[in-house]
Design a protein around this motif. Sequence first.
Motif, PDB file in Angstrom:
ATOM      1  N   TYR A  71       3.991   0.674   2.715  1.00 49.37           N
ATOM      2  CA  TYR A  71       3.914   1.782   3.206  1.00 49.37           C
ATOM      3  C   TYR A  71       2.826   2.141   4.199  1.00 49.37           C
ATOM      4  O   TYR A  71       2.402   2.972   4.848  1.00 49.37           O
ATOM      5  CB  TYR A  71       4.634   2.809   2.407  1.00 49.37           C
ATOM      6  N   CYS A  72       1.699   0.963   3.847  1.00 49.49           N
ATOM      7  CA  CYS A  72       1.252   1.373   4.539  1.00 49.49           C
ATOM      8  C   CYS A  72       0.559   0.885   6.312  1.00 49.49           C
ATOM      9  O   CYS A  72       1.091  -0.278   6.563  1.00 49.49           O
ATOM     10  CB  CYS A  72      -0.960   0.619   4.400  1.00 49.49           C
ATOM     11  N   PRO A  73       0.502   1.698   7.981  1.00 50.18           N
ATOM     12  CA  PRO A  73       0.805   0.804   9.067  1.00 50.18           C
ATOM     13  C   PRO A  73       0.082  -0.426   9.151  1.00 50.18           C
ATOM     14  O   PRO A  73       0.520  -1.470   9.747  1.00 50.18           O
ATOM     15  CB  PRO A  73       0.796   1.607  10.220  1.00 50.18           C
ATOM     16  N   TYR A  74      -1.051  -0.849   8.059  1.00 48.26           N
ATOM     17  CA  TYR A  74      -1.938  -1.782   8.155  1.00 48.26           C
ATOM     18  C   TYR A  74      -1.367  -2.741   7.197  1.00 48.26           C
ATOM     19  O   TYR A  74      -2.191  -3.987   7.269  1.00 48.26           O
ATOM     20  CB  TYR A  74      -3.278  -1.443   8.532  1.00 48.26           C
ATOM     21  N   GLY A  75      -0.302  -2.622   5.701  1.00 52.44           N
ATOM     22  CA  GLY A  75      -0.339  -3.529   5.302  1.00 52.44           C
ATOM     23  C   GLY A  75      -1.669  -3.359   3.865  1.00 52.44           C
ATOM     24  O   GLY A  75      -1.808  -4.750   3.038  1.00 52.44           O
ATOM     25  N   ILE A  76      -2.357  -2.286   4.150  1.00 50.16           N
ATOM     26  CA  ILE A  76      -3.449  -2.762   2.991  1.00 50.16           C
ATOM     27  C   ILE A  76      -3.361  -2.553   1.608  1.00 50.16           C
ATOM     28  O   ILE A  76      -1.846  -1.760   1.418  1.00 50.16           O
ATOM     29  CB  ILE A  76      -4.718  -1.043   3.426  1.00 50.16           C
ATOM     30  N   ASP A  77      -3.426  -3.104   0.843  1.00 48.92           N
ATOM     31  CA  ASP A  77      -3.039  -3.653  -0.215  1.00 48.92           C
ATOM     32  C   ASP A  77      -4.055  -3.131  -1.187  1.00 48.92           C
ATOM     33  O   ASP A  77      -5.062  -4.490  -1.345  1.00 48.92           O
ATOM     34  CB  ASP A  77      -2.986  -5.472  -0.311  1.00 48.92           C
ATOM     35  N   THR A  78      -3.725  -1.875  -2.117  1.00 47.04           N
ATOM     36  CA  THR A  78      -4.438  -1.621  -3.066  1.00 47.04           C
ATOM     37  C   THR A  78      -4.308  -2.794  -4.160  1.00 47.04           C
ATOM     38  O   THR A  78      -5.813  -3.194  -4.544  1.00 47.04           O
ATOM     39  CB  THR A  78      -4.160  -0.407  -3.709  1.00 47.04           C
ATOM     40  N   ALA A  79      -4.471  -3.673  -4.687  1.00 48.48           N
ATOM     41  CA  ALA A  79      -3.892  -4.983  -5.287  1.00 48.48           C
ATOM     42  C   ALA A  79      -4.872  -5.178  -4.660  1.00 48.48           C
ATOM     43  O   ALA A  79      -5.679  -6.196  -5.876  1.00 48.48           O
ATOM     44  CB  ALA A  79      -2.453  -5.592  -5.141  1.00 48.48           C
TER      45      ALA A  79
END
Lengths: 500, 249
Positions: free
Chosen positions: A157-165
Amino acid sequence: MADYEIPKLKEYPVIPVLQPGVSAHLKPYVAKADFQTALNFPGELVENWEQKAIDKIGELKGKYRSLQVFLDSCVKCGACTDKCHYYLGTSDPKNMPVARQDLLRQVYRRYYTFAGKLFGKLGIPGFVGAKEMTREVLDDWYSYYHQCSQCRRCSVYCPYGIDTAEISMAAREIMDSIGVGQKYCNEIIAKVFKIGNNLGLPQPALEDTLLGLEEDVKDATGVDVKFPLDVKGAEILLVTPSADFFAEPHVDGLMGYAKVFHEAGVSWTVSSYASEAANFGMFIGSYENMRKVALRIREAALELGVKRIVFGECGHAWRVAYSFLNTLAGPFDFLDPNYPVPQHICEFTHDLIQKGKLKFDKSANDRRVMTYHDSCNVARASRMGDKPGGQFTIPREIIKAVCNNFYDMPPDTIGEATYCCGGGGGLLTDDLMELRVKGALPRMEALKHVVENNGVTHMAAICAICKSQFTKVIPYYGFKMDQIVSVHQLVSDAIVLTKQ
Amino acid sequence: MNALSWSYVFMFYLAMLILVVGVTRKIIQYARTPAPLKIPTTPAPVTKAGVVWRMATEVVLFNSLFKSNRWIWIFGWMFHFALLLAFLRHLRYVFTPDCLIWPLINNWLVLNAGKYGAYAMLFGLAGLLARRFLVDRVRYISSPSDYLMLILIMGIAGSGTWMSFINHVDIIQLKEFVLGLLTFSPQALPTDGVLLTHLTLVLILMVIFPISKLLHAPGVFFSPTRNQVDNPREQRHIAPWARELETGN
Ligand code: HEM
Ligand code: SF4
Ligand code: SF4
């Protein structure tokens, strides 16, 4: 049943009002020195750890583009804030993906950006979202980076695909590198190095278990279905999570794989050396440890002289297998090039179904009305088959081929939008029970929906962690343990054994 | 040429230098940092062409944002699209009529879209700012700099709109000033209060671009979860530092 409040299942998911700090106390046990050193980490908190942690951030952001880009790019738009099951289940704002990232990002900003250094000198680092590295920050890291199951829902869902994982993996590696590791993950990895699997099952125990399963299948069906161990020259090496050897409902899945291999008429074997599909090296963000675990599979495949590698039902293991195995332990040019390396058991079974090679008596599953839980690592970090999205269609097509009754949960809780079971990412430990129960909330709401509207009785999964987590937590929500089944358990129950 | 014009000439060159050098350095850093593992958020495209398409839908339509939050999408997309229109409208200060692309810049559509788009920009920015104040989750994650960034851009848009609708400035002289900068033959700047405010705010924006979250603009193209091809079984993917581990044993 518990000394905390079990969340209520609501008709529609509700975004909770922030309750700062309510889950700060949820932190797993810290690893003992022995288990730290087994993984090449310092045994306890090192001297001058603040600076060492800062230096480690610098090292990792130079090795991982994801980390560097993600730390810089977040615009604090807030789109991810309501996407994490742990936030929805606990209401703690630090479980909002962006806030979780910020725990690391604030330190990065303070020491590695012009703005952070400048405002830090002026004494107001918070003006630009920067913060000094302190004990308080480390405590937050330990709590909240162990409240992330690395499920990647936020990254969709992040517009930049930031992956908290990616951020929480990096944070765990930083903590490991200064001597603060998590007991559950690090003990397990040490066990794999020593014995070959997460459970510490040595070869003789494994042999016993597999022989027992042969007898069970023989008793139930009258057919000699083999469960081979360490057979040289077998065509297929099966690598499966060790929970499949004895936990319920995992073991019923293993029987399913064996029956499918039996019907396909291929020779196969388990390896006692690589008797584990899981790879907890990923959870702690350690490339070196992840690689060491993965190399065992390569060594076993070479040693046994197999032609193909097939993975059993496990979510994060399939991520490591599908996405990373070739990188970590490849190239696999010594295997049969006609098959993808590795293959998922669902791909294997699905392929046979497509070719009409398996016979089923679907009525054997008529006592069940099924739904299916997409495991996060399969859904958002891997694929099956050759088309994008095969990871969603293939397991469902298998279920529909062996069951008459199937209903999906609401669309915003399945497929790429699937909610984590609440126990992934190295959190499947009793010391995090409260978190696990609360984190399961969104999935439980979705399940309740189909139970009430479609009369669903069972939920199938293809992940050892999901299965263990659900059997443990669904009783808190008024369901029964045995409502969770393996996909290949359904196959096992419906398959008609035509060969002797 | 008065002292004021000279100081703006100087500040423009300095800001331009910071912007170009700063952003270039960041882009080089992103490009040089290895991505050791295949981590596209799946389902992901299995070909390069597919990745280009995926990236285009992200950059042009904010596809992921559309999936996640309709309000942020509406406000954010309006603001950025209007930003693009405003950018196009400003090109007429930089190019001269003898330029080949002049008809593309100096036409009714570009000039009016840019002019009226300013309202959409202000509306979008106001919506984003309102969310920062009103939605408790967004308030929690906001630092003072996040509010100020929006206020800064609103200031730019507001002063610009003011000039195009109410307080017209001498755009002939302004254009001479801009062309003077480009040809390194500085010209005087119209001394209009609103214009000076507009330009000062733009200078600030240029300077903070490479040291702030505005790096999302180059960053999005380098995001491994969005720009990787989903083909790890078919092609071995390995970073130089990871290869070194292999020769080590
Ligand atoms: C490749 C070009 C760009 C893309 C794809 C892009 C995309 C986005 C997206 C998806 C957001 C989040 C939604 C929102 O809050 O609007 C955002 C936020 C933002 N963008 Fe961009 N952007 C780009 C270029 C720029 C540029 C050149 C600026 C310079 C002024 C800018 C300024 C901002 C600001 C200030 C925000 C934060 C808004 C807030 O505070 O809520 N963007 N951008
Ligand atoms: S990866 Fe999953 S658990 Fe972690 S922050 Fe994102 S949504 Fe939450
Ligand atoms: S969605 Fe992405 S950019 Fe927006 S706040 Fe979350 S992490 Fe930051």
